[in-house]
Design an enzyme around this catalytic site. Structure first.
Site, mmCIF file in Angstrom:
data_model
loop_
_atom_site.group_PDB
_atom_site.id
_atom_site.type_symbol
_atom_site.label_atom_id
_atom_site.label_comp_id
_atom_site.label_asym_id
_atom_site.label_seq_id
_atom_site.Cartn_x
_atom_site.Cartn_y
_atom_site.Cartn_z
ATOM 1 N N CYS A 167 0.813 -1.226 0.000
ATOM 2 C CA CYS A 167 0.000 0.000 0.000
ATOM 3 C C CYS A 167 0.843 1.270 0.000
ATOM 4 O O CYS A 167 0.286 2.375 -0.089
ATOM 5 C CB CYS A 167 -0.926 -0.015 1.200
ATOM 6 S SG CYS A 167 -1.857 -1.555 1.355
ATOM 7 N N GLU A 318 -1.728 5.470 13.437
ATOM 8 C CA GLU A 318 -1.319 6.651 12.665
ATOM 9 C C GLU A 318 -1.597 7.923 13.461
ATOM 10 O O GLU A 318 -0.796 8.864 13.436
ATOM 11 C CB GLU A 318 -2.033 6.700 11.319
ATOM 12 C CG GLU A 318 -1.550 7.855 10.450
ATOM 13 C CD GLU A 318 -2.109 7.843 9.035
ATOM 14 O OE1 GLU A 318 -1.623 8.642 8.202
ATOM 15 O OE2 GLU A 318 -3.030 7.048 8.751
ATOM 16 N N PHE A 404 1.664 -3.359 3.945
ATOM 17 C CA PHE A 404 1.973 -4.676 4.491
ATOM 18 C C PHE A 404 3.472 -4.941 4.344
ATOM 19 O O PHE A 404 4.092 -4.582 3.336
ATOM 20 C CB PHE A 404 1.199 -5.759 3.746
ATOM 21 C CG PHE A 404 -0.260 -5.859 4.109
ATOM 22 C CD1 PHE A 404 -0.833 -5.056 5.073
ATOM 23 C CD2 PHE A 404 -1.074 -6.792 3.470
ATOM 24 C CE1 PHE A 404 -2.175 -5.159 5.404
ATOM 25 C CE2 PHE A 404 -2.419 -6.913 3.787
ATOM 26 C CZ PHE A 404 -2.974 -6.095 4.760
#
Length: 416
Positions: A167, A318, A404
């Site tokens: 990603c 995050e 990932f």
């Protein structure tokens, strides 16, 4: 090379193929008006999948860019990349010919590659035998073929490569391409990411991981980053590409400049194959690295486009990382939004599309919202630009992408 003496890199062209529009302008209009691109899966029968929703690309016609024969010989992830890349080159007004082709390169990545081709040709192998597998199987499958085909179609003969970092792919592609220009190996690069993984096997894998939202009865409300009731990401597809140029090269030809790549940071979690490291240490490192690379103080950042996937651990971690980097006072003053609430998660294309979002925010002075933000999560308590776009003077935008395998990337863009 010091920040004062290194070659500057600017963005002169943009192209996007997304679930909310197949041009940059269509995409941007959807985002600032809070329109979701999520709906029931139509690419295949998803009735046996636990997640039956996706953010699919609509109204993309590959025949605008390729002949019918070429369409048949390119997986959708390559078709999307070609559309976005050729639109970006056209938008930049960049003519590639014998006079400059060796100085124009391509770096387009994909997180997964040709999933449709893999599924279809595996069925051919099982049902009809190895002799009936297409001779185009391998070229259609491999993740670097998006970069290869864009090079072939544009005539760009400079550095040509691909990155695969799940990603974070799109962000790494743009950051690495900028570094190629900075060090003098090219004057311009076509860079971005692409993905077309709304397919039975890929979705089954994500479903088995319990990574996807199962809010099947309310598709448009399923992607809800930072919301307390988030239950997983919504898989999406598409591509984003930009044309990067050395600043003086762009100026010499009178190119329109959308913004500058001010900084790039990258790191590894060294922790887990899918989960982010506790406290977001890798995310913290790449944000700090990007800001240091840009030579900017923390309070210069006007907007953060978060990775914001709508998964419980990712959004919380995050948020923790942003607080750790910017400090509690400043972190609460910086607007943070996740456009994945509308586009879904475009996997390898996400970072590139979100880079374009940052550049549009700088150009237009508008922050796209995080839609579906209804129930505050005490662990996610920043300003997520909830539900409605907001006018703002955006001079510096930071974009996060985390993949990932513990791959992290941060890009910093600024006004020129």
């Amino acid at each position: 090379m010091s920040n004062n003496s290194r070659r500057r890199v600017v963005v002169t062209g943009m192209g996007a193929v997304t679930p909310v529009g197949c041009t940059v302008e269509a995409m941007w209009d959807a985002l600032i008006h809070g329109r979701s691109g999520v709906g029931p899966v139509t690419h295949f029968d998803a009735s046996r999948h636990s997640s039956k929703i996706a953010a699919e690309v609509k109204d993309f016609d590959p025949l605008q860019y390729l002949s019918a024969k070429e369409v048949d010989r390119n997986d959708p992830f390559v078709q999307f990349a070609i559309g976005a890349a050729l639109d970006a080159v056209k938008d930049a007004g960049l003519v590639i010919d014998d006079s400059n082709s060796d100085r124009v390169g391509v770096l387009v990545g994909s997180g997964i590659g040709g999933t449709k081709t893999w599924e279809e040709q595996n069925a051919v192998l099982v049902e009809r035998g190895p002799s009936r597998v297409s001779p185009f199987f391998v070229p259609m499958l491999i993740a670097d073929m998006a970069s290869g085909q864009v090079s072939i179609l544009t005539g760009a003969r400079g550095p040509n490569l691909a990155v695969v970092t799940a990603c974070a792919t799109g962000s790494h592609a743009i950051g690495d391409a900028a570094e190629i220009i900075r060090r003098g190996d090219a004057d311009a690069m076509i860079a971005g990411g692409t993905e077309a993984a709304v397919r039975p096997l890929a979705m089954a894998g994500f479903c088995s991981m319990r990574a996807l939202s199962t809010r099947n009865d309310e598709p448009e409300r399923a992607s809800r980053p930072f919301d307390k009731e988030r239950d997983g990401f919504v898989i999406g597809e598409g591509a984003g590409c930009v044309v990067l140029e050395e600043y003086e090269h762009a100026r010499s030809r009178g190119a329109r400049i959308y913004g500058e790549v001010l900084g790039y940071g990258l790191s590894g979690d060294a922790y887990h194959i899918t989960q982010p490291a506790p406290g977001g240490h890798g995310a913290q490192k790449c944000m700090r690295m990007a800001l240091e690379d840009a030579g900017l103080p923390l309070d210069a950042v006007s907007y953060i486009n978060a990775h914001g996937t709508s998964t419980p651990p990712n959004d919380r971690i995050e948020t923790e990382a942003i607080k750790a980097v910017f400090g509690p006072d400043l972190a609460y003053r910086i607007p943070v939004s996740s456009t994945k609430s509308m586009t879904g998660h475009l996997l390898g294309a996400a970072g590139a599309v979100e880079a374009i979002v940052c550049l549009k925010a700088i150009e237009q002075g508008v922050l796209p919202p995080t839609i579906n933000y209804e129930f505050p999560d005490p662990d996610c308590d920043l300003d997520y630009v909830p539900n409605e776009a907001r006018e703002a003077n955006v001079s510096v935008a930071l974009s996060n992408s985390f993949g990932f395998g513990g791959h992290n990337a941060t890009l910093v863009f600024g006004k020129v």
